[in-house]
Design an enzyme around this catalytic site. Structure first.
Site, mmCIF file in Angstrom:
data_model
loop_
_atom_site.group_PDB
_atom_site.id
_atom_site.type_symbol
_atom_site.label_atom_id
_atom_site.label_comp_id
_atom_site.label_asym_id
_atom_site.label_seq_id
_atom_site.Cartn_x
_atom_site.Cartn_y
_atom_site.Cartn_z
ATOM 1 N N GLY A 68 0.658 -0.999 -0.199
ATOM 2 C CA GLY A 68 0.198 0.390 0.334
ATOM 3 C C GLY A 68 0.890 1.171 -0.528
ATOM 4 O O GLY A 68 0.412 2.054 0.676
ATOM 5 N N ASN B 191 1.514 3.146 -2.881
ATOM 6 C CA ASN B 191 0.929 3.768 -3.532
ATOM 7 C C ASN B 191 -0.456 4.401 -2.608
ATOM 8 O O ASN B 191 -0.488 5.541 -3.032
ATOM 9 C CB ASN B 191 0.131 3.346 -4.474
ATOM 10 C CG ASN B 191 1.682 3.024 -5.510
ATOM 11 O OD1 ASN B 191 1.829 3.882 -6.080
ATOM 12 N ND2 ASN B 191 2.033 2.132 -5.841
ATOM 13 N N ASN C 49 -6.089 1.895 -12.152
ATOM 14 C CA ASN C 49 -5.420 1.505 -11.900
ATOM 15 C C ASN C 49 -4.305 1.736 -12.194
ATOM 16 O O ASN C 49 -4.267 2.997 -13.393
ATOM 17 C CB ASN C 49 -5.433 0.187 -12.776
ATOM 18 C CG ASN C 49 -4.666 -0.471 -12.552
ATOM 19 O OD1 ASN C 49 -4.283 -1.466 -11.044
ATOM 20 N ND2 ASN C 49 -3.832 -1.742 -13.536
ATOM 21 N N HIS D 87 -0.183 0.485 -13.730
ATOM 22 C CA HIS D 87 0.175 0.326 -13.460
ATOM 23 C C HIS D 87 2.158 0.192 -13.924
ATOM 24 O O HIS D 87 2.462 1.311 -13.817
ATOM 25 C CB HIS D 87 0.304 -0.603 -15.266
ATOM 26 C CG HIS D 87 0.719 -1.706 -16.007
ATOM 27 N ND1 HIS D 87 0.256 -3.376 -15.111
ATOM 28 C CD2 HIS D 87 2.350 -1.676 -16.145
ATOM 29 C CE1 HIS D 87 1.407 -4.062 -16.044
ATOM 30 N NE2 HIS D 87 2.243 -3.092 -16.462
ATOM 31 N N GLU E 127 5.881 6.687 -9.792
ATOM 32 C CA GLU E 127 3.651 6.060 -8.857
ATOM 33 C C GLU E 127 3.791 6.613 -8.243
ATOM 34 O O GLU E 127 2.207 7.553 -8.101
ATOM 35 C CB GLU E 127 3.886 4.689 -9.034
ATOM 36 C CG GLU E 127 4.678 3.615 -9.583
ATOM 37 C CD GLU E 127 4.232 2.014 -9.539
ATOM 38 O OE1 GLU E 127 3.094 1.960 -8.778
ATOM 39 O OE2 GLU E 127 4.907 0.897 -9.721
HETATM 40 C C1 GRF Z 1 2.454 -1.090 -7.241
HETATM 41 O O1 GRF Z 1 4.144 -1.423 -8.392
HETATM 42 C C2 GRF Z 1 1.795 -0.334 -8.198
HETATM 43 O O2 GRF Z 1 1.804 -0.058 -10.292
HETATM 44 C C3 GRF Z 1 1.319 -1.807 -8.859
HETATM 45 O O3 GRF Z 1 1.102 -2.933 -7.878
HETATM 46 C C4 GRF Z 1 2.191 -1.715 -6.843
HETATM 47 C C5 GRF Z 1 1.797 -1.580 -5.410
HETATM 48 O O4 GRF Z 1 2.722 -1.444 -4.582
HETATM 49 N N1 GRF Z 1 -0.134 -1.728 -9.305
HETATM 50 P P1 GRF Z 1 2.121 -0.884 -3.065
HETATM 51 O O5 GRF Z 1 1.154 -1.453 -2.577
HETATM 52 O O6 GRF Z 1 1.055 1.031 -3.926
HETATM 53 O O7 GRF Z 1 3.422 -0.458 -2.352
#
Ligand code: GRF
Length: 209
Positions: free
Chosen positions: A13, A15, A108, A110, A180
């Site tokens: 998590g 992100n 989403n 990616h 990201e």
């Molecule tokens: C990220 O690399 C995202 O692009 C992918 O899953 C990963 C999640 O990372 N969909 P986190 O759980 O947000 O650290």
């Protein structure tokens, strides 16, 4: 009124945390109304609890059939008046009925530049390994709407990062993850402030500011 967002996460998590931080700093103007996921041990659940955000632990295995699962998921989204679904490291496909109901309202992120290095099985380190094996000189981030196919919906935003000589999957993953964290909130803020219009497969930014 701030856009009401439900976040789905399966893992660390980071992100989700980056979004919470952007909200706290006043850059991102949305409300996180629910954190949902299939793995209640995921760190994302702790992050939600720390921020007073309701959580929902839900997985297909909790139900007799797919329809019952989809119904509960749909009801949960409705109960909190979800306006945007944010997938942030969510490792499951959402039921088709949810994708239909929330057309162009599910996004989403990616860890690659779609349509390269996407599709079924292309997640996490698999993406970075494939980029390195291919010898690509660029990788990056794609934020896109979710449709019925893996990594396929209209692209909202992309950000490239270089692949450097000597990279291994961990160094590349770290560089992409940083991108990201600096990308997802921008796409969400643009959506929340009505700066994005979807025209078939094309996403039009009506203002870049
Ligand atoms: C990220 O690399 C995202 O692009 C992918 O899953 C990963 C999640 O990372 N969909 P986190 O759980 O947000 O650290």
């Amino acid at each position: 009124m701030s856009m009401r967002c439900t976040v789905f996460a399966s893992g660390g998590g980071s992100n989700f945390q980056a979004l919470l931080d952007k909200r706290a700093s006043g850059d991102l103007h949305v409300d996180f109304v629910l954190l949902a996921g299939n793995n209640s041990g995921a760190k994302a659940f702790g992050r939600a609890r720390d921020n007073g955000i309701n959580t929902l632990h839900i997985a297909p295995s909790h139900f007799n059939d797919e329809a019952a699962y989809a119904k509960r998921l749909g009801d949960a989204l409705t109960e909190v008046n979800t306006e945007l679904v944010i997938l942030a490291g969510y490792m499951r496909k959402l039921p088709p009925s949810i994708v239909r109901e929330y057309r162009n309202k599910i996004i989403n992120i990616h860890p690659g530049l779609l349509p390269a290095f996407g599709g079924k099985g292309m997640y996490g380190m698999n993406v970075h390994r494939a980029v390195l094996d291919y010898g690509a000189k660029l990788s990056g981030v794609t934020v896109h709407f979710v449709d019925e196919e893996y990594d396929h919906g209209p692209v909202i935003l992309q950000k490239a990062v270089p692949v450097l000589d000597g990279d291994d999957e961990n160094t590349l993953a770290a560089r992409v993850l940083e991108a990201e964290h600096d990308s997802y909130w921008r796409a969400i803020e643009a959506l929340a402030s009505g700066k994005i219009r979807v025209d078939g497969r094309k996403v039009v930014w009506t203002s870049q500011t």
